[in-house]
Design a protein around this motif. Structure first.
Motif, PDB file in Angstrom:
ATOM      1  N   LEU A  53     -88.800  17.809 -19.308  1.00 45.10           N
ATOM      2  CA  LEU A  53     -88.556  17.529 -20.649  1.00 45.10           C
ATOM      3  C   LEU A  53     -89.608  17.743 -21.511  1.00 45.10           C
ATOM      4  O   LEU A  53     -89.453  18.308 -22.552  1.00 45.10           O
ATOM      5  CB  LEU A  53     -87.856  16.261 -20.867  1.00 45.10           C
ATOM      6  N   ILE A  54     -90.657  17.122 -21.276  1.00 48.19           N
ATOM      7  CA  ILE A  54     -91.873  17.288 -21.931  1.00 48.19           C
ATOM      8  C   ILE A  54     -92.576  18.979 -21.968  1.00 48.19           C
ATOM      9  O   ILE A  54     -92.589  19.506 -23.241  1.00 48.19           O
ATOM     10  CB  ILE A  54     -93.112  16.660 -21.282  1.00 48.19           C
ATOM     11  N   VAL A  55     -92.081  19.682 -21.060  1.00 47.57           N
ATOM     12  CA  VAL A  55     -92.684  20.953 -20.924  1.00 47.57           C
ATOM     13  C   VAL A  55     -91.625  21.854 -21.935  1.00 47.57           C
ATOM     14  O   VAL A  55     -92.153  22.712 -22.456  1.00 47.57           O
ATOM     15  CB  VAL A  55     -92.736  21.661 -19.358  1.00 47.57           C
ATOM     16  N   ASN A  56     -90.323  21.461 -21.944  1.00 46.85           N
ATOM     17  CA  ASN A  56     -89.509  22.317 -22.585  1.00 46.85           C
ATOM     18  C   ASN A  56     -89.883  22.177 -23.893  1.00 46.85           C
ATOM     19  O   ASN A  56     -89.356  22.724 -24.713  1.00 46.85           O
ATOM     20  CB  ASN A  56     -88.076  21.880 -22.150  1.00 46.85           C
ATOM     21  N   ARG A  57     -90.096  20.704 -24.417  1.00 48.02           N
ATOM     22  CA  ARG A  57     -90.503  20.555 -25.866  1.00 48.02           C
ATOM     23  C   ARG A  57     -91.548  21.153 -26.213  1.00 48.02           C
ATOM     24  O   ARG A  57     -91.577  22.005 -27.383  1.00 48.02           O
ATOM     25  CB  ARG A  57     -90.786  19.056 -25.920  1.00 48.02           C
ATOM     26  N   VAL A  89     -90.683  33.523 -23.956  1.00 46.83           N
ATOM     27  CA  VAL A  89     -91.097  32.111 -23.445  1.00 46.83           C
ATOM     28  C   VAL A  89     -89.927  31.245 -23.387  1.00 46.83           C
ATOM     29  O   VAL A  89     -89.515  30.635 -24.536  1.00 46.83           O
ATOM     30  CB  VAL A  89     -92.391  31.436 -24.133  1.00 46.83           C
ATOM     31  N   ARG A  90     -88.920  31.030 -22.257  1.00 49.22           N
ATOM     32  CA  ARG A  90     -87.737  30.359 -22.623  1.00 49.22           C
ATOM     33  C   ARG A  90     -87.770  28.896 -21.833  1.00 49.22           C
ATOM     34  O   ARG A  90     -88.708  28.797 -21.183  1.00 49.22           O
ATOM     35  CB  ARG A  90     -86.505  31.192 -21.997  1.00 49.22           C
ATOM     36  N   ARG A  91     -87.103  28.227 -22.139  1.00 47.51           N
ATOM     37  CA  ARG A  91     -86.804  26.873 -21.338  1.00 47.51           C
ATOM     38  C   ARG A  91     -86.560  27.160 -20.021  1.00 47.51           C
ATOM     39  O   ARG A  91     -86.127  27.980 -19.412  1.00 47.51           O
ATOM     40  CB  ARG A  91     -85.461  26.082 -21.772  1.00 47.51           C
TER      41      ARG A  91
END
Length: 443
Positions: free
Chosen positions: A245-249, A263-265
């Motif tokens: 969750l942190i990295v995707n944010r 650069v995608r989720r």
């Protein structure tokens, strides 16, 4: 093995050709398919297996030798994948208690890799807040050159300057390759090495990727070092999900500022280690996600694919969108999954109604007038379906209630209010929309 026959061919997979590292294009025009009836121990009836060979070469090989070769190959196949490995972990601790003393922000340290190079200075730190999780973490960035980013003449440089208002680049770079003719064993892409280079729009970390150190506080049981296997796995998985969750944010915000759209989720995070500071206990995490390789798809599927392609057909748009929804769900992009799911449903309903109205004798102009008048999805599912097929969705009370809940709350919340749906809401939305399509197809 009781029968061999020649017949039409749909694919090309010649053993002799495959085993040669050839660079010149080749086509075998006289291809023969050998079919054998084989009965495995756990099957009630025989099944057919096929192999493709060079017809000219086949005529020169004795029948017995052909049978022996096929028997040998059959002895090395299985009807199910034999091995599937997802992840494993090994515990460790530091003898030197001061080894990671500087990582003092939280009670857990995570080291993770992502398949992109975020152009952020090494050891730059950012505080990341996730208000909906009441979480605040400290993230340290580091760019890593891979072995592909070096040659016999040297390695890529670790110059790490940055400017106030513009990007800066290395002055010199070296690109070696690709070797021609291409070597199939080097992979599907041209094999290149070099110094101070990166692949355009790289989403696989070919020459350079980013390593992250994430420090966060997590509620931990007192006996972390003596947890049972299921409890330990649950704890490590929950830390993975929070880290993802942190990295995707980070990715969402980095992408929005830099416009680096590749650069995608991520759907899963490559975590190298998780270390519990107070307990001085760590786990090296190995993410494998490998299984025994598939040999080929079935002959029936190959026929279907071949037929569609030869007739110039393409999959219906709603089906492609449904595939996209699953990709978005897997990458935790729940908002996009919701949008794609309802888009797929509405396109399907529109095309279905057009087809049914034309069957009733309406021309294109009349059909457009009817659809423009009943443009709301709920009205189409109830009124038009009732008129055209004799049934409305509201007659299936449980399904109607589930769908209205997802439409009124989830869809409208996402599209009109910009709300972030939860994973549970997204899964339920995708499921119920597909059930609506199944119901319509059953009419």
């Amino acid at each position: 093995m009781s029968r061999f026959q020649n017949s039409d061919i749909f694919v090309l997979n010649l053993h002799e050709l495959y085993n040669q590292l050839v660079s010149d294009p080749r086509r075998i025009k006289n291809i023969t398919r050998i079919t054998a009836d084989i009965k495995f121990d756990d099957m009630d009836a025989p099944m057919k297996l096929h192999t493709l060979v060079d017809g000219e070469a086949l005529r020169k090989v004795p029948q017995k030798e052909v049978e022996e070769r096929i028997k040998s190959e059959i002895s090395n196949i299985s009807l199910k994948p034999g091995t599937e490995l997802y992840k494993t972990h090994v515990s460790y601790s530091y003898i030197d208690t001061t080894a990671i003393a500087d990582f003092d922000f939280g009670n857990v340290l995570i080291e993770a890799n992502i398949p992109y190079c975020l152009h952020i200075p090494n050891f730059h730190e950012m505080t990341v807040k996730i208000p909906e999780e009441n979480t605040e973490v400290l993230v340290t960035f580091q760019k890593i050159w891979t072995d592909r980013a070096k040659t016999a003449d040297g390695e890529s440089q670790n110059i790490d300057l940055y400017a106030d208002d513009r990007e800066i680049y290395f002055k010199k770079s070296t690109i070696l390759g690709p070797r021609i003719p291409f070597s199939p064993g080097e992979g599907w892409e041209s094999f290149i090495t070099g110094i101070n280079i990166e692949k355009m729009d790289d989403s696989h970390g070919l020459f350079r990727y980013t390593k992250l150190y994430i420090q966060l506080n997590v509620g931990l049981p007192e006996n972390v070092d003596s947890l049972k296997e299921k409890e330990r796995d649950h704890l490590l998985n929950s830390i993975h999900d929070k880290s993802l969750l942190i990295v995707n944010r980070i990715i969402d915000n980095y992408r929005s500022i830099t416009n680096e759209i590749h650069v995608r989720r991520l759907g899963t995070l490559k975590i190298n280690l998780i270390y519990f500071r107070k307990q001085r206990l760590g786990y090296y995490i190995t993410n494998l996600n490998v299984k025994t390789a598939m040999i080929n798809r079935s002959k029936n599927e190959l026929k279907q694919i071949s037929s569609l392609l030869s007739l110039g057909k393409k999959p219906e748009l709603y089906k492609l969108l449904l595939f996209n929804t699953k990709n978005s769900l897997n990458s935790k992009d729940y908002t996009l999954a919701i949008v794609e799911s309802f888009q797929a449903l509405e396109i399907f309903i529109e095309n279905f109604l057009i087809s049914e109205l034309e069957k009733k004798g309406n021309d294109k102009k009349q059909t457009k007038v009817i659809l423009d008048k009943s443009w709301r999805t709920k009205e189409r599912l109830n009124v038009l379906m009732k008129q055209l097929k004799g049934k409305g969705l509201n007659e299936k009370k449980e399904l109607w209630s589930r769908w209205c809940n997802r439409y009124d709350k989830t869809r409208n919340g996402v599209i009109h209010a910009g709300k972030d749906p939860t994973e549970k809401e997204t899964v339920e939305t995708l499921t119920v929309n597909e059930k609506i399509i199944e119901w319509i197809l059953s009419l």
